[in-house]
Design an enzyme around this catalytic site. Structure first.
Site, short mmCIF file in Angstrom:
data_model
loop_
_atom_site.label_atom_id
_atom_site.label_comp_id
_atom_site.label_asym_id
_atom_site.label_seq_id
_atom_site.Cartn_x
_atom_site.Cartn_y
_atom_site.Cartn_z
CG HIS A 72 -2.36 -4.52 20.40
ND1 HIS A 72 -1.63 -4.66 19.24
CD2 HIS A 72 -3.41 -5.37 20.28
CE1 HIS A 72 -2.20 -5.56 18.47
NE2 HIS A 72 -3.28 -6.01 19.08
CE1 TYR A 200 5.60 -1.25 16.06
CE2 TYR A 200 6.42 -0.10 14.11
CZ TYR A 200 5.47 -0.25 15.11
OH TYR A 200 4.37 0.60 15.13
N PRO A 292 6.21 6.43 9.00
CG PRO A 292 5.59 4.72 7.58
CD PRO A 292 6.37 5.99 7.64
CE LYS A 296 3.84 8.44 18.73
NZ LYS A 296 2.71 7.69 19.32
CE1 TYR A 384 4.46 1.95 18.18
CE2 TYR A 384 2.44 1.53 19.41
CZ TYR A 384 3.21 1.37 18.26
OH TYR A 384 2.70 0.62 17.22
C1 PHB Z 1 -0.46 -0.16 10.22
O1 PHB Z 1 -1.20 -0.93 10.87
O2 PHB Z 1 -0.68 0.10 9.02
C2 PHB Z 1 0.70 0.46 10.91
C3 PHB Z 1 0.89 0.22 12.24
C4 PHB Z 1 1.98 0.78 12.90
C5 PHB Z 1 2.87 1.58 12.21
C6 PHB Z 1 2.65 1.85 10.87
C7 PHB Z 1 1.56 1.28 10.21
O3 PHB Z 1 3.93 2.10 12.86
#
Ligand code: PHB
Ligand code: APR
Length: 389
Positions: A72, A200, A292, A296, A384
């Site tokens: 990505h 997000y 999460p 990280k 990120y």
């Molecule tokens: C996930 O794909 O489970 C996932 C991805 C990004 C995050 C948290 C979980 O920030």
């Protein structure tokens, strides 16, 4: 028994460390409390920083990842009906890899088998002894019989609920913790991802995240009350709530289906200092937890493994202990920055029970500045994709 490094914990950090050390001819024995199937049954996140991807390559376990992962160039953030893309490639010339942590762990177990690495499963009563001497050893029982392993070093890779951190005396150790007043309800579904990048979402009803594992396996999360009864969260209620938290255009194209996994995870930030006590070194969740939101968790475990691996290689190959002597300091310096990024993104994207109207305006202003300010986007992108080791 005797070995050079006893690794307590057969999760991703213990396995990655074991594989890297093996390739440098450094012996390890991994002790895992659960069965392999149990460890592989845990659903975890799936965003890999460049540093972790490079270490997977160095450990010789990148083949399936390279074949099956998504790369990505960016990620999306939405607030109410607005959505914008933070393009890491354009901003800083980097990207992230989307590949489930479960798959990373599976590949590492297969690689350990392939090199005949010793892993003892279903161990009980692990105790780390004399870590503050030149001759540490670990005792445990397996199949009812008491065992002992003498070693040079112990790597505590046994997660937040393991024994390693607790082996460091309270007089030496300081724990820093922040518990967030909400959790994440996660659902895994055999449906096509709703968007080509992760989303997000900040909304008046709370946070949501649209993520993925492959073309027909998606992972979604909604902010929830950490004490919610999971059985009250029917699939229908989950999909309905998710649709209300993402922009209409995304809600319209969302493919729903039966959940194949559903669980609630609390959100906390936690750091233990120091991460070394004598011949004991903590790695990963044994020493630190991040919410999460910043993806990280696995990546900070990986940077710990990077510093410890380097330190141990220099110790055994060059009789130079500088790397292991500065391990805790180096690992913590990077961890605190990842903690800050995870804390900042959690504050920016979630609804807090005690948030005032002024707080909401501040949150909105922060998201809008991220939307329209290239410097802010660069900071987000650098964190990120992962700060350099
Ligand atoms: C996930 O794909 O489970 C996932 C991805 C990004 C995050 C948290 C979980 O920030
Ligand atoms: N003895 C032996 N093994 C133990 C013990 C013990 N006393 N206590 C825990 N373990 C094992 C657990 O069963 C688990 O398999 O240690 C392993 C720790 O693995 P993780 O919790 O996955 O921790 P880590 O390898 O550091 O990986 C960090 O996991 O939780 C995610 O978000 C986190 O992505 C991050 C990653």
């Amino acid at each position: 028994m005797r070995t050079q490094v006893v690794i307590v914990g057969g999760g991703p950090s213990g396995l990655l460390l074991g594989q890297l050390l093996h390739r440098k001819g450094i012996e390890t024995i991994i002790l895992e409390r659960k069965t392999r199937e149990y460890v592989l049954g845990r659903i975890r996140a799936g965003i890999l920083e460049t540093g972790l991807v490079n270490m997977m390559r160095e450990a010789g376990v990148a083949e399936r990842m390279d074949k099956e992962c998504f790369v990505h160039d960016g990620t999306c953030i939405s607030y109410e009906n607005e959505m914008f893309d933070i393009n890491f490639q354009k901003l800083i010339g980097q990207n992230v890899v989307v590949y489930g942590q479960t798959e990373v762990t599976r590949d590492l177990y297969d690689a350990r088998d392939a090199v005949g690495g010793q892993t003892i499963f279903e161990v009980e009563g692990v105790e780390i002894r004399d870590a503050d001497t030149e001759a540490p050893y670990v005792t445990f029982t397996v199949d009812g019989s008491a065992r002992r392993i003498d070693c040079d070093f112990v790597a505590g890779c046994d997660g937040f609920h393991g024994v390693s951190r607790k082996t460091i005396p309270d007089t030496v150790r300081k724990d820093y913790e922040k518990v967030f007043p909400f959790g994440w309800l996660g659902v895994l579904s055999e449906t096509p991802p709703v968007h080509e990048e992760l989303i997000y979402a900040n909304s008046a009803r709370g946070f949501a995240l649209c993520s993925m594992r492959n073309e027909n396996l998606s992972r979604y999360y909604v902010q929830c009350n950490v004490n919610d009864d999971i059985f009250e969260w029917t699939d229908e209620k989950f999909w309905d709530e998710l649709k209300r938290r993402v922009p209409e255009a995304i809600a319209e194209k969302l493919v729903t289906g039966p959940s194949i996994e559903k669980s609630i995870a609390p959100l906390r930030s936690f750091v233990c200092e120091p991460m070394r006590w004598g011949r004991l070194f903590l790695c990963g969740d044994a020493a630190h937890i991040v919410p999460p939101t910043g993806a990280k968790g696995l990546n900070t475990a990986a940077s710990d493994v990077h510093y410890l691996y380097e330190g141990l290689v220099h110790y055994y190959q060059d009789k130079d202990s500088h790397g292991i002597d500065t391990y805790s300091e180096k690992a913590l310096a990077r961890i605190w920055k990842a903690e800050r990024f995870s804390w900042a993104t959690t504050n920016m994207l979630h609804r807090f029970p005690d948030q005032s109207d002024f707080d909401l305006k501040m949150q909105r202003a922060e998201i809008e500045s991220l939307h329209h300010n290239e410097t802010a986007q660069k900071w987000f992108a650098q964190n990120y994709v992962g700060l350099p080791y």
